[in-house]
Motif scaffolding. Structure first.
Motif, PDB file in Angstrom:
ATOM      1  N   ALA A 262      24.632 -79.383  72.519  1.00 21.92           N
ATOM      2  CA  ALA A 262      24.451 -80.835  72.544  1.00 21.92           C
ATOM      3  C   ALA A 262      25.626 -81.530  71.862  1.00 21.92           C
ATOM      4  O   ALA A 262      26.134 -82.538  72.352  1.00 21.92           O
ATOM      5  N   TRP A 263      26.064 -80.980  70.769  1.00 18.89           N
ATOM      6  CA  TRP A 263      27.205 -81.558  70.053  1.00 18.89           C
ATOM      7  C   TRP A 263      28.470 -81.485  70.901  1.00 18.89           C
ATOM      8  O   TRP A 263      29.215 -82.453  71.015  1.00 18.89           O
TER       9      TRP A 263
ATOM     10  N   GLN B 167      28.030 -83.822  74.180  1.00 11.99           N
ATOM     11  CA  GLN B 167      28.127 -85.242  73.882  1.00 11.99           C
ATOM     12  C   GLN B 167      29.516 -85.611  73.389  1.00 11.99           C
ATOM     13  O   GLN B 167      29.976 -86.725  73.616  1.00 11.99           O
TER      14      GLN B 167
ATOM     15  N   THR C 213      27.313 -89.977  75.753  1.00 14.47           N
ATOM     16  CA  THR C 213      25.853 -89.977  75.590  1.00 14.47           C
ATOM     17  C   THR C 213      25.163 -90.723  76.728  1.00 14.47           C
ATOM     18  O   THR C 213      24.323 -91.577  76.509  1.00 14.47           O
TER      19      THR C 213
ATOM     20  N   SER D 218      17.709 -89.460  77.063  1.00 14.19           N
ATOM     21  CA  SER D 218      17.862 -88.771  75.781  1.00 14.19           C
ATOM     22  C   SER D 218      16.500 -88.504  75.152  1.00 14.19           C
ATOM     23  O   SER D 218      15.540 -89.232  75.376  1.00 14.19           O
TER      24      SER D 218
ATOM     25  N   MET E 100      19.418 -86.751  71.480  1.00 20.02           N
ATOM     26  CA  MET E 100      20.360 -85.954  72.265  1.00 20.02           C
ATOM     27  C   MET E 100      20.306 -86.406  73.723  1.00 20.02           C
ATOM     28  O   MET E 100      19.228 -86.447  74.313  1.00 20.02           O
ATOM     29  N   ALA E 101      21.468 -86.741  74.281  1.00 18.68           N
ATOM     30  CA  ALA E 101      21.547 -87.045  75.707  1.00 18.68           C
ATOM     31  C   ALA E 101      21.376 -85.739  76.466  1.00 18.68           C
ATOM     32  O   ALA E 101      22.145 -84.795  76.273  1.00 18.68           O
TER      33      ALA E 101
ATOM     34  N   PRO F 156      24.431 -84.279  79.277  1.00 22.14           N
ATOM     35  CA  PRO F 156      25.622 -83.737  78.606  1.00 22.14           C
ATOM     36  C   PRO F 156      25.292 -82.581  77.665  1.00 22.14           C
ATOM     37  O   PRO F 156      26.091 -81.643  77.529  1.00 22.14           O
ATOM     38  N   SER F 157      24.119 -82.610  77.047  1.00 21.01           N
ATOM     39  CA  SER F 157      23.724 -81.526  76.142  1.00 21.01           C
ATOM     40  C   SER F 157      23.525 -80.219  76.887  1.00 21.01           C
ATOM     41  O   SER F 157      23.954 -79.160  76.426  1.00 21.01           O
TER      42      SER F 157
END
Length: 82
Positions: free
Chosen positions: A40-41, A44, A49, A53, A57-58, A61-62
């Motif tokens: 996730a980090w 994003q 984002t 979500s 967390m989006a 993208p995660s």
């Protein structure tokens, strides 16, 4: 309660990434949580984002970031075992 929710969503993201890459069978719940949170980090950070979500967390993208992470870790582990 927020931390528990984040860990649960991270585990789900990690499990989805493992299922997409077909490399999730050997991963346990702790590895799924780590892959989900770090993915996730990464996702994003690279993609932003956008999208739906959960727990901050989006999701799209995660999941993409977690798939990238699982593929890289899997590739490194196969290289180390040779």
């Amino acid at each position: 309660m927020g931390l528990i929710w984040t860990l649960i969503v991270g585990a789900i993201i990690g499990a989805i990434a493992g299922a997409i890459t077909n490399r999730g069978a050997a991963m346990g719940w702790i590895a799924n949580i780590v892959a989900g949170l770090v993915g996730a980090w990464i996702g994003q950070g690279l993609l932003g984002t956008w999208g739906p979500s959960l727990a901050g967390m989006a999701l799209i993208p995660s999941i993409i970031g977690a798939v990238i992470l699982v593929l890289i870790v899997s590739w490194v582990m196969t290289r180390m075992n040779k």
